[in-house]
Design a protein around this motif. Structure first.
Motif: not given
Lengths: 252, 392
Positions: A205-206, A209-211, A231-233, A236
């Motif tokens: 997460q830290r 940008d993408n995951c 990553s945010q999406l 979360s």
């Protein structure tokens, strides 16, 4: 980017048709449980996979539109442009710290004008300069584990790769060394595309940008991507319930 | 001894002084065991002496064996009485192992002692001309030892073994790299052949070179180089196999790191793996040299042996140290023994010097086997901690 990448070890099918775009100048994190093929996928990207006897693969990997398994790129050139940092630090024990940083150039036969400046620059970018500047002529094996890992990062950066692959670079390190290396990652990601394998959700997460989440359905089944995206999406509001389970630690 | 007794403490009665010990008690215990050992030894030796005096037997070996057996018996009884069965077993086992080890080491020490005792006076008494003379003035075996000398032999040994090393060591390293890197089936077959060659009877190596090199050249066939070639057959497999071991203990992660930097395989080997294994390879080479320095059979009918100084290893018979010794033992001169011991002393000093150098290089700073082992241990440790640490 990778298209339809599959991999085998002998008759063991470990990766099934992985397609993933790793955006230039961004950090992509690969997460997932042990044995789901993340490291194998990473090693396919710079053709380290084929060094293992019995290892096979299918599919295509492209770097700026050029197939790295095609005739246009030599295998050494591929590895030069796609650098790698391993899970365990592996500096060359027969070389000093400075020689370790420059070893990539020597090994690839690249000549540079200002070696001292390059050593300084690379060690600075890897966050090791302050600790190492007075012992550049000590053996690379004399450093601590975290310092050795940062030395390996400096060594990988010295050849100016377009992409840097990191295979659980912090798994053998303490939290402070981990933080320094995470800072290093965000520092270098402006110039270098980073692909990082990690077991640490917070780390993913830290720094990323993408995951992309890799999972295995069952014993003996190949690994595949469950969900990939910003990553945010992914963290979360995951689309797939298995992703939600995994990132929140509810996964068995 | 003690841990053995303590491990069994639940299964049997324990002597009162085993268990938690104050330093004072340990000290007392040590004096006690010394007294037990010394007393038993004294008792057994005096019993044997009385026995032999009474019966009139006379055999050193029998005295030795009998007193040893008596000693073990008396010591066992003393231990059982003083410490009880458990600790007595441990103590007797310790003493028995020590005695066996001493018995094994005795011949080895005796050889070194004999060579020094007999050889050193010859070399020191005729210093330095024993080391510089040739045998020209002492060829008939009746001349005084002050006329004899091993100078020509030392020169020959250096030239022959030097040439051998020059030929064998680079080739050995190349062979070793082939064995480590090659995945082909044939590599295993060749490795087996090399393994078998390490056990070649050295006289067969001599015969082989005699057939293919010396005989075709007729009367001028014997020369220093022919000796070198025969020694080459001995040295090559030894250095190859040791070097292979040294290269293969370089951790694979280091090779991977180099390959991942975009290096071609030959550069990985030349710039990373060989430097990492450098000290081990040097040690292998020195051990190979030390082995071939002392070989007699391969040089016997190839280098030939000579009473003269012969600087040129490529022409004419040449002496060397093992051959000099061989000649001395079989000559009938009155000084033959002294010459042989003196030569033996010089030869052994040379081999010893080589081994000491090998030790020093092997324990050296970079890339020694010990260093590599430490490195492996360290990476293993960090892996363990990684596995233990919970994914936070």
């Amino acid at each position: 980017m990778a298209r339809d990448v599959s991999a085998w070890f002998g008759s063991n099918y470990v990766l099934e048709k992985i397609s993933l775009v790793m955006e230039p100048g961004k950090v992509t994190a690969l997460i997932g449980p042990s044995g789901c093929g993340k490291s194998t996928f990473l090693r396919i990207l710079n053709r380290m996979h084929e060094l293992i006897p019995s290892a096979k693969m299918a599919g295509a990997v492209e770097l700026d539109g050029i197939d790295v398994y095609g005739p246009l790129l030599k295998v050494t050139e591929t590895r030069l442009r796609i650098g790698m940092v391993f899970q365990r630090p592996n500096p060359f024990p027969s070389m000093t710290i400075a020689q370790n940083v420059l070893s990539g150039l020597k090994l690839a036969g690249i000549k540079v004008q200002n070696k001292d400046e390059l050593v300084m620059h690379c060690l600075e970018r890897a966050g090791l300069w302050k600790e190492a500047r007075n012992r550049l002529n000590d053996s690379g094996a004399a450093l601590s584990g975290g310092q050795q890992q940062r030395l390996c990062i400096a060594r990988a950066l010295a050849v100016r790769p377009n992409v840097l692959l990191m295979d659980e670079p912090c798994s053998a390190l303490d939290p402070i060394s981990t933080r320094v290396i995470e800072e290093t990652i965000s520092e270098i990601s402006r110039e270098v595309t980073v692909v990082i394998v990690t077991h640490n959700m917070q780390q993913a997460q830290r720094v990323s940008d993408n995951c992309a989440l890799f999972l295995v359905d069952g014993e003996g089944q190949p690994g595949h991507i469950v969900e990939a995206g910003p990553s945010q999406l992914v963290f979360s509001s995951p689309k797939d319930p298995r992703t939600a389970d995994y990132v929140e630690g509810r996964f068995g | 001894m003690l841990p053995v007794a303590e491990r069994h403490d639940s299964s049997g009665p324990l002597p009162s002084d085993v268990g938690v010990k104050s330093p004072m008690k340990v000290l007392n215990g040590r004096w006690k065991s010394v007294a037990e050992l010394g007393g038993s030894a004294l008792a057994s030796i005096s019993t044997t002496a009385i026995l032999f005096a009474v019966t009139g037997w006379d055999s050193t070996f029998a005295i030795f064996v009998l007193s040893l057996m008596l000693f073990l018996m008396i010591y066992s009884v003393v231990c059982f009485v003083e410490h009880g069965a458990l600790e007595a077993k441990s103590k007797i086992a310790t003493v028995a192992i020590w005695l066996l080890a001493l018995a094994g080491a005795t011949p080895l020490v005796a050889i070194i002692f004999y060579v020094i005792a007999n050889g050193l006076p010859v070399v020191a008494g005729h210093f330095p001309h024993f080391l510089t003379n040739s045998m020209v003035q002492a060829a008939d075996g009746t001349a005084p030892i002050s006329k004899a000398g091993v100078g020509a032999a030392i020169l020959g040994t250096f030239e022959q073994v030097g040439l051998t090393a020059l030929l064998a060591i680079p080739l050995s390293v190349v062979c070793a790299i082939f064995f480590v890197e090659s995945k082909s089936r044939y590599a295993n077959i060749i490795r087996m052949v090399v393994d078998a060659m390490t056990g070649t009877p050295s006289i067969v190596a001599g015969l082989f070179i005699y057939e293919i090199w010396v005989l075709p050249r007729g009367t001028s066939g014997k020369m220093g180089l022919a000796g070198s070639l025969a020694l080459f057959v001995i040295m090559l497999p030894i250095v190859t196999r040791t070097t292979e071991e040294m290269i293969s203990i370089v951790p694979g992660s280091i090779k991977e790191a180099a390959l991942a930097l975009g290096a071609p395989k030959w550069k990985v080997m030349l710039l990373v793996i060989l430097p990492t294994a450098k000290a081990g390879i040097v040690t292998a080479a020195i051990l190979g040299i030390a082995r071939s320095v002392g070989e007699t059979a391969p040089v016997l009918f190839t280098a030939g042996g000579s009473n003269f100084y012969n600087l040129n290893p490529f022409h004419g018979v040449q002496d060397d140290l093992p051959l000099r010794m061989y000649q001395a033992i079989f000559s009938h001169g009155s000084n033959a023994d002294a010459e042989a011991w003196g030569t033996g002393f010089v030869l052994m000093s040379l081999v010893l010097a080589l081994f000491v150098i090998a030790r020093f290089v092997g324990a050296g700073k970079q890339g020694s086997p010990r260093k590599i082992r430490m490195l492996i241990a360290r990476t293993r440790k960090s892996k363990e901690t990684a596995n233990v640490a919970p994914a936070s």
